[in-house]
Design an enzyme around this catalytic site. Structure first.
Site, PDB file in Angstrom:
ATOM      1  N   THR A  79       0.827  -1.213   0.000  1.00 12.50           N
ATOM      2  CA  THR A  79       0.000   0.000   0.000  1.00 12.50           C
ATOM      3  C   THR A  79       0.853   1.251   0.000  1.00 12.50           C
ATOM      4  O   THR A  79       0.458   2.286  -0.537  1.00 12.50           O
ATOM      5  CB  THR A  79      -0.938  -0.026   1.233  1.00 12.50           C
ATOM      6  OG1 THR A  79      -1.874  -1.077   1.023  1.00 12.50           O
ATOM      7  CG2 THR A  79      -1.684   1.265   1.429  1.00 12.50           C
ATOM      8  N   TYR A  81      -7.955  -0.131  -3.851  1.00 14.52           N
ATOM      9  CA  TYR A  81      -6.912   0.488  -4.682  1.00 14.52           C
ATOM     10  C   TYR A  81      -5.927  -0.590  -5.143  1.00 14.52           C
ATOM     11  O   TYR A  81      -6.008  -1.747  -4.718  1.00 14.52           O
ATOM     12  CB  TYR A  81      -6.178   1.577  -3.875  1.00 14.52           C
ATOM     13  CG  TYR A  81      -5.666   1.051  -2.562  1.00 14.52           C
ATOM     14  CD1 TYR A  81      -4.446   0.388  -2.472  1.00 14.52           C
ATOM     15  CD2 TYR A  81      -6.437   1.145  -1.394  1.00 14.52           C
ATOM     16  CE1 TYR A  81      -3.998  -0.138  -1.285  1.00 14.52           C
ATOM     17  CE2 TYR A  81      -5.990   0.611  -0.200  1.00 14.52           C
ATOM     18  CZ  TYR A  81      -4.775  -0.017  -0.148  1.00 14.52           C
ATOM     19  OH  TYR A  81      -4.330  -0.558   1.028  1.00 14.52           O
ATOM     20  N   THR A 135       1.774  -4.269   4.214  1.00 12.93           N
ATOM     21  CA  THR A 135       1.658  -4.569   5.649  1.00 12.93           C
ATOM     22  C   THR A 135       1.043  -5.940   5.929  1.00 12.93           C
ATOM     23  O   THR A 135       1.225  -6.484   7.015  1.00 12.93           O
ATOM     24  CB  THR A 135       0.801  -3.501   6.376  1.00 12.93           C
ATOM     25  OG1 THR A 135      -0.526  -3.532   5.848  1.00 12.93           O
ATOM     26  CG2 THR A 135       1.405  -2.122   6.233  1.00 12.93           C
ATOM     27  N   ASP A 136       0.331  -6.497   4.940  1.00 14.63           N
ATOM     28  CA  ASP A 136      -0.405  -7.742   5.228  1.00 14.63           C
ATOM     29  C   ASP A 136       0.511  -8.874   5.694  1.00 14.63           C
ATOM     30  O   ASP A 136       0.147  -9.652   6.580  1.00 14.63           O
ATOM     31  CB  ASP A 136      -1.193  -8.192   3.993  1.00 14.63           C
ATOM     32  CG  ASP A 136      -2.436  -7.330   3.773  1.00 14.63           C
ATOM     33  OD1 ASP A 136      -2.708  -6.452   4.614  1.00 14.63           O
ATOM     34  OD2 ASP A 136      -3.132  -7.530   2.763  1.00 14.63           O
ATOM     35  N   LYS A 182       0.718  -7.610  12.879  1.00 12.91           N
ATOM     36  CA  LYS A 182      -0.349  -6.713  12.430  1.00 12.91           C
ATOM     37  C   LYS A 182      -1.597  -7.016  13.247  1.00 12.91           C
ATOM     38  O   LYS A 182      -2.079  -8.147  13.269  1.00 12.91           O
ATOM     39  CB  LYS A 182      -0.598  -6.901  10.935  1.00 12.91           C
ATOM     40  CG  LYS A 182      -1.576  -5.886  10.367  1.00 12.91           C
ATOM     41  CD  LYS A 182      -1.640  -5.920   8.853  1.00 12.91           C
ATOM     42  CE  LYS A 182      -2.623  -4.861   8.356  1.00 12.91           C
ATOM     43  NZ  LYS A 182      -2.728  -4.801   6.899  1.00 12.91           N
ATOM     44  N   GLU A 208       0.056 -36.257  27.285  1.00 15.83           N
ATOM     45  CA  GLU A 208      -0.226 -37.022  26.066  1.00 15.83           C
ATOM     46  C   GLU A 208       0.371 -36.328  24.825  1.00 15.83           C
ATOM     47  O   GLU A 208       0.937 -36.973  23.944  1.00 15.83           O
ATOM     48  CB  GLU A 208      -1.747 -37.101  25.923  1.00 15.83           C
ATOM     49  CG  GLU A 208      -2.253 -38.391  25.375  1.00 15.83           C
ATOM     50  CD  GLU A 208      -3.766 -38.343  25.183  1.00 15.83           C
ATOM     51  OE1 GLU A 208      -4.405 -37.292  25.372  1.00 15.83           O
ATOM     52  OE2 GLU A 208      -4.298 -39.392  24.808  1.00 15.83           O
TER      53      GLU A 208
HETATM   54  C1  SIN Z   1      -0.986  -3.021   2.821  1.00 14.82           C
HETATM   55  O1  SIN Z   1       0.138  -2.790   2.421  1.00 14.82           O
HETATM   56  O2  SIN Z   1      -1.443  -2.448   3.845  1.00 14.82           O
HETATM   57  C2  SIN Z   1      -1.945  -3.968   2.144  1.00 14.82           C
HETATM   58  C3  SIN Z   1      -1.463  -4.503   0.858  1.00 14.82           C
HETATM   59  C4  SIN Z   1      -0.207  -5.300   0.971  1.00 14.82           C
HETATM   60  O3  SIN Z   1       0.035  -5.924   2.000  1.00 14.82           O
HETATM   61  O4  SIN Z   1       0.543  -5.330  -0.024  1.00 14.82           O
END
Ligand code: SIN
Length: 333
Positions: free
Chosen positions: A17, A31, A97-98, A170, A292
């Protein structure tokens, strides 16, 4: 008067992003992530030139939901090369961020050097009103240029806070305050334009890691199985049949194993598949609990979340398949 030499910071861009663009400033979802190049990211933050001599490289331009280990190998190889390059003082990686936490933890374990490796991203695309990427990039470069960041392992810098990659995760799917480090919190902050680092991760990383400095081009298959009501053995058997050398079991509570899954996991472990008990709970520690499960040879995943436990298990399986040695990796890393 002699001019002070600015730190040399290399920015390795991979998409996300932070490099996303939308049709209008108000568009915050739907987007295209990973559409702007690294030069656009650098040009959008003229203040970078005041604090560092920056240069960019485009290693990928992806939405990080499509992350593959091929990008990890490329990043680790590039970072290891830059560690040996005297003209470079620090590295910044821009990333979606994913799955940022996974790449950060992989680099934490595989980069051999003490120069700062700082991973950043953004929650709003570059075209958005109040885009967070430019400040995140500036703060990441400041951190990468800071001597106090040396030897701290890979770091995540987002939303003014500095987190050790070992713990960063995250925790929000949409807020700018998207990352936390559980359970110990941030190790530093960027405040008033200054970098403060006041804690550190004591788990093995970078120069202390047996996985660092090696060249990887393939990792063993490790699947994550997430427990739920009415769980049975279908997904576990599917993983084993697909050739998994390891299974990370995201159990309930303290890594509890559903009775519907237990026999298949036990059988897998008997057949040499490494089974790590992790948890689907966001905070806590998986310890040996039920005799166990321990007798079945399950490894306790400690406080690594399942996606990070998977990375450690993949790397650990490149050096051993012995349950006790694998457990030691989970205790030390
Ligand atoms: C993000 O960056 O927040 C979402 C998309 C990605 O992880 O590439």
């Amino acid at each position: 008067m002699q001019l002070k030499k600015l730190p040399q910071i290399k920015i390795l861009a991979t998409g996300g992003t932070i490099a996303g663009s939308a049709a209008s400033a108000g568009q915050l979802t739907g987007y295209t992530a990973g559409s702007l190049g690294v030069e656009s990211l650098i040009d959008a933050v003229p203040q970078l030139r005041e604090i560092a001599s920056v240069s960019g490289e485009q290693l990928a331009n992806i939405d990080s939901c499509n992350l593959t280990s091929a990008l990890w190998f490329k990043l680790a190889a590039r970072c290891n090369k830059l560690m040996a390059d005297d003209s470079v003082d620090g590295i910044v990686i821009t990333h979606g961020t994913d799955t940022l936490e996974e790449t950060a933890y992989f680099l934490n374990l595989t980069v051999n050097g003490t120069k700062p490796v700082v991973i950043t991203g953004a929650m709003r695309p570059a075209t958005a009103i109040s885009a967070d990427g430019p400040l995140d990039l500036l703060n990441a470069v400041k951190t990468a240029a800071c001597p106090a960041a040396c030897g701290k392992g890979a770091l995540v810098v987002m939303n003014d806070i500095i987190l050790a990659a070992r713990y960063a995760t995250k925790t929000s799917a949409f807020k700018v305050e998207a990352f936390q480090a559980q359970p110990y919190g941030q190790i530093g902050t960027v405040a008033g334009g200054r970098v403060f680092i006041e804690a550190e991760c004591l788990k093995y990383h970078t120069t202390q890691s047996v996985f660092s400095g090696k060249s990887y081009n393939k990792l063993p298959r490790v699947d994550i199985i997430y427990t739920h009501c009415d769980e049975d053995d279908v997904l576990i058997n599917a993983a084993v049949n697909a050739g998994a050398r390891g299974i990370v079991y995201a159990g309930s509570g303290m890594g509890s194993v559903h009775s519907g899954a237990y026999q298949a996991l036990k059988q897998a472990a008997q057949n040499g598949v490494a089974v790590v008990r992790s948890t689907r709970i966001s905070e806590g520690r998986v310890l040996p609990a039920n005799p166990e499960w321990d007798a079945a040879g399950f490894i306790s995943g400690g406080n690594l979340n399942p996606q990070k436990a998977r990375i450690l298990l993949q790397l650990a399986l490149t050096v051993t398949a012995e349950q006790q040695k694998l457990q030691q990796f989970f205790d030390e890393y």
